[in-house]
Write a protein that holds these residues in place. Structure first.
Motif, PDB file in Angstrom:
ATOM      1  N   LYS A 286      15.237  45.042  -4.169  1.00 16.09           N
ATOM      2  CA  LYS A 286      14.660  45.921  -5.177  1.00 16.09           C
ATOM      3  C   LYS A 286      13.114  45.680  -5.363  1.00 16.09           C
ATOM      4  CE  LYS A 286      16.874  47.449  -9.517  1.00 16.09           C
ATOM      5  NZ  LYS A 286      17.223  46.987 -10.902  1.00 16.09           N
ATOM      6  N   GLN A 287      12.503  46.950  -5.242  1.00  9.89           N
ATOM      7  CA  GLN A 287      10.956  46.750  -5.809  1.00  9.89           C
ATOM      8  C   GLN A 287      10.767  46.294  -7.231  1.00  9.89           C
ATOM      9  OE1 GLN A 287       8.699  50.455  -4.939  1.00  9.89           O
ATOM     10  NE2 GLN A 287       8.478  49.199  -2.594  1.00  9.89           N
ATOM     11  N   MET A 288       9.852  45.588  -7.697  1.00 10.91           N
ATOM     12  CA  MET A 288       9.497  45.179  -8.737  1.00 10.91           C
ATOM     13  C   MET A 288       8.887  46.451  -9.687  1.00 10.91           C
ATOM     14  SD  MET A 288      10.256  42.003  -9.497  1.00 10.91           S
ATOM     15  CE  MET A 288       9.132  41.191 -10.871  1.00 10.91           C
ATOM     16  N   GLU A 289       9.113  46.567 -10.720  1.00  8.15           N
ATOM     17  CA  GLU A 289       8.447  47.680 -11.473  1.00  8.15           C
ATOM     18  C   GLU A 289       7.181  47.202 -12.007  1.00  8.15           C
ATOM     19  OE1 GLU A 289      10.481  49.676 -14.623  1.00  8.15           O
ATOM     20  OE2 GLU A 289      11.761  47.900 -15.068  1.00  8.15           O
ATOM     21  N   GLU A 290       6.041  47.903 -12.218  1.00 10.33           N
ATOM     22  CA  GLU A 290       4.918  47.670 -12.638  1.00 10.33           C
ATOM     23  C   GLU A 290       4.820  47.612 -14.247  1.00 10.33           C
ATOM     24  OE1 GLU A 290       0.355  49.242 -13.071  1.00 10.33           O
ATOM     25  OE2 GLU A 290       1.727  50.666 -11.950  1.00 10.33           O
ATOM     26  N   LEU A 291       4.515  46.403 -14.614  1.00 11.00           N
ATOM     27  CA  LEU A 291       4.406  46.317 -16.328  1.00 11.00           C
ATOM     28  C   LEU A 291       2.842  46.042 -16.429  1.00 11.00           C
ATOM     29  CD1 LEU A 291       7.050  43.568 -16.951  1.00 11.00           C
ATOM     30  CD2 LEU A 291       7.303  45.882 -17.077  1.00 11.00           C
ATOM     31  N   ARG A 292       2.621  46.681 -17.741  1.00 12.73           N
ATOM     32  CA  ARG A 292       1.104  46.558 -18.086  1.00 12.73           C
ATOM     33  C   ARG A 292       1.173  46.281 -19.684  1.00 12.73           C
ATOM     34  NH1 ARG A 292      -1.570  52.448 -16.115  1.00 12.73           N
ATOM     35  NH2 ARG A 292      -1.019  52.220 -13.970  1.00 12.73           N
ATOM     36  N   LYS A 293       0.219  45.616 -19.973  1.00 13.68           N
ATOM     37  CA  LYS A 293      -0.144  45.254 -21.337  1.00 13.68           C
ATOM     38  C   LYS A 293      -0.452  46.403 -22.041  1.00 13.68           C
ATOM     39  CE  LYS A 293       0.451  40.665 -21.173  1.00 13.68           C
ATOM     40  NZ  LYS A 293       1.465  39.697 -22.042  1.00 13.68           N
ATOM     41  N   ILE A 294      -0.048  46.686 -23.647  1.00  8.84           N
ATOM     42  CA  ILE A 294      -0.562  47.720 -24.436  1.00  8.84           C
ATOM     43  C   ILE A 294      -1.816  47.206 -24.900  1.00  8.84           C
ATOM     44  CG2 ILE A 294      -0.247  48.957 -26.089  1.00  8.84           C
ATOM     45  CD1 ILE A 294       2.943  48.767 -25.738  1.00  8.84           C
ATOM     46  N   PRO A 295      -3.101  47.975 -24.800  1.00 11.22           N
ATOM     47  CA  PRO A 295      -4.244  47.448 -25.541  1.00 11.22           C
ATOM     48  C   PRO A 295      -4.519  47.879 -26.827  1.00 11.22           C
ATOM     49  CG  PRO A 295      -4.541  49.451 -24.008  1.00 11.22           C
ATOM     50  CD  PRO A 295      -3.195  49.048 -23.715  1.00 11.22           C
ATOM     51  N   CYS A 296      -5.110  47.213 -27.635  1.00 12.87           N
ATOM     52  CA  CYS A 296      -5.203  47.494 -29.078  1.00 12.87           C
ATOM     53  C   CYS A 296      -5.715  49.082 -29.126  1.00 12.87           C
ATOM     54  CB  CYS A 296      -6.000  46.743 -29.891  1.00 12.87           C
ATOM     55  SG  CYS A 296      -6.334  46.966 -31.516  1.00 12.87           S
ATOM     56  N   PRO A 297      -5.479  49.842 -29.755  1.00 15.41           N
ATOM     57  CA  PRO A 297      -6.288  51.207 -29.841  1.00 15.41           C
ATOM     58  C   PRO A 297      -7.403  51.081 -30.555  1.00 15.41           C
ATOM     59  CG  PRO A 297      -4.281  51.287 -31.293  1.00 15.41           C
ATOM     60  CD  PRO A 297      -4.364  49.917 -30.697  1.00 15.41           C
ATOM     61  N   VAL A 298      -7.783  50.008 -31.067  1.00 11.67           N
ATOM     62  CA  VAL A 298      -9.289  50.128 -31.762  1.00 11.67           C
ATOM     63  C   VAL A 298      -9.933  48.811 -31.062  1.00 11.67           C
ATOM     64  CG1 VAL A 298     -10.362  49.289 -34.191  1.00 11.67           C
ATOM     65  CG2 VAL A 298      -8.190  50.543 -34.337  1.00 11.67           C
ATOM     66  N   CYS A 299      -9.913  47.829 -30.813  1.00  6.58           N
ATOM     67  CA  CYS A 299     -10.601  46.891 -30.284  1.00  6.58           C
ATOM     68  C   CYS A 299     -10.343  46.791 -28.804  1.00  6.58           C
ATOM     69  CB  CYS A 299     -10.485  45.438 -30.686  1.00  6.58           C
ATOM     70  SG  CYS A 299      -9.041  44.654 -30.229  1.00  6.58           S
ATOM     71  N   LYS A 300      -9.637  47.424 -28.228  1.00  3.20           N
ATOM     72  CA  LYS A 300      -9.175  47.474 -26.716  1.00  3.20           C
ATOM     73  C   LYS A 300      -8.758  46.142 -26.058  1.00  3.20           C
ATOM     74  CE  LYS A 300     -10.450  52.044 -27.072  1.00  3.20           C
ATOM     75  NZ  LYS A 300      -9.614  52.728 -27.522  1.00  3.20           N
ATOM     76  N   GLN A 301      -8.507  45.240 -26.717  1.00  2.00           N
ATOM     77  CA  GLN A 301      -8.019  43.960 -25.912  1.00  2.00           C
ATOM     78  C   GLN A 301      -6.558  44.054 -25.748  1.00  2.00           C
ATOM     79  OE1 GLN A 301      -9.854  41.236 -25.697  1.00  2.00           O
ATOM     80  NE2 GLN A 301     -11.915  42.488 -25.986  1.00  2.00           N
ATOM     81  N   ASP A 302      -6.086  43.493 -24.789  1.00  2.00           N
ATOM     82  CA  ASP A 302      -4.646  43.334 -24.498  1.00  2.00           C
ATOM     83  C   ASP A 302      -3.937  42.636 -25.549  1.00  2.00           C
ATOM     84  OD1 ASP A 302      -4.853  44.726 -22.201  1.00  2.00           O
ATOM     85  OD2 ASP A 302      -4.801  42.973 -20.778  1.00  2.00           O
ATOM     86  N   THR A 303      -2.712  43.283 -25.947  1.00  2.00           N
ATOM     87  CA  THR A 303      -1.830  42.837 -26.766  1.00  2.00           C
ATOM     88  C   THR A 303      -0.798  42.045 -26.034  1.00  2.00           C
ATOM     89  OG1 THR A 303      -0.364  44.740 -26.813  1.00  2.00           O
ATOM     90  CG2 THR A 303      -2.258  44.421 -28.629  1.00  2.00           C
ATOM     91  N   ASP A 304       0.260  41.299 -26.883  1.00  2.00           N
ATOM     92  CA  ASP A 304       1.345  40.684 -26.119  1.00  2.00           C
ATOM     93  C   ASP A 304       2.415  41.447 -25.530  1.00  2.00           C
ATOM     94  OD1 ASP A 304      -0.106  38.220 -26.625  1.00  2.00           O
ATOM     95  OD2 ASP A 304       0.988  37.937 -28.621  1.00  2.00           O
ATOM     96  N   ILE A 305       2.400  42.914 -25.915  1.00  2.00           N
ATOM     97  CA  ILE A 305       3.558  43.560 -25.534  1.00  2.00           C
ATOM     98  C   ILE A 305       3.281  44.287 -24.064  1.00  2.00           C
ATOM     99  CG2 ILE A 305       4.813  45.639 -26.163  1.00  2.00           C
ATOM    100  CD1 ILE A 305       5.067  43.274 -28.128  1.00  2.00           C
ATOM    101  N   SER A 306       4.336  44.104 -23.337  1.00  2.00           N
ATOM    102  CA  SER A 306       4.236  44.564 -21.999  1.00  2.00           C
ATOM    103  C   SER A 306       5.108  45.877 -22.051  1.00  2.00           C
ATOM    104  CB  SER A 306       4.541  43.753 -21.026  1.00  2.00           C
ATOM    105  OG  SER A 306       3.337  42.822 -20.801  1.00  2.00           O
ATOM    106  N   VAL A 307       4.846  47.175 -21.129  1.00  2.00           N
ATOM    107  CA  VAL A 307       5.599  48.171 -21.043  1.00  2.00           C
ATOM    108  C   VAL A 307       5.679  48.534 -19.462  1.00  2.00           C
ATOM    109  CG1 VAL A 307       5.272  49.079 -23.276  1.00  2.00           C
ATOM    110  CG2 VAL A 307       3.928  49.846 -21.536  1.00  2.00           C
ATOM    111  N   ALA A 308       7.084  49.173 -19.236  1.00  2.00           N
ATOM    112  CA  ALA A 308       6.902  49.910 -17.631  1.00  2.00           C
ATOM    113  C   ALA A 308       6.573  51.344 -17.986  1.00  2.00           C
ATOM    114  CB  ALA A 308       8.380  49.664 -17.007  1.00  2.00           C
ATOM    115  N   GLU A 309       6.318  51.937 -16.668  1.00  2.00           N
ATOM    116  CA  GLU A 309       6.135  53.255 -16.827  1.00  2.00           C
ATOM    117  C   GLU A 309       7.165  54.276 -17.394  1.00  2.00           C
ATOM    118  OE1 GLU A 309       4.319  56.822 -13.772  1.00  2.00           O
ATOM    119  OE2 GLU A 309       5.452  55.046 -12.801  1.00  2.00           O
TER     120      GLU A 309
END
Length: 61
Positions: free
Chosen positions: A3-26
């Motif tokens: 099974k292929q690993m699905e891509e996870l990305r961190k959600i950036p803060c909408p204001v400061c654009k720094q990555d938060t601790d939350i990851s989401v898949a497509e």
């Protein structure tokens, strides 16, 4: 079959654009999710669909 690993990305803060601790898949869908940014120290309600992030109703605090 491997099974292929699905891509996870961190959600950036909408204001400061720094990555938060939350990851989401497509295929993740969030609606009015309370996202806290440890860098700004603020919380925002966001909606996420296919890695696209929108502020739902502005600042929560």
């Amino acid at each position: 079959m491997v099974k292929q690993m699905e891509e996870l990305r961190k959600i950036p803060c909408p204001v400061c654009k720094q990555d938060t601790d939350i990851s989401v898949a497509e295929d993740t869908v969030l609606y009015r999710f309370p996202l806290f940014c440890t860098h700004c120290g603020r919380e925002y309600r966001i909606s996420v669909v296919r890695f696209k992030t929108l502020i739902s109703d502005g600042n929560v605090d």
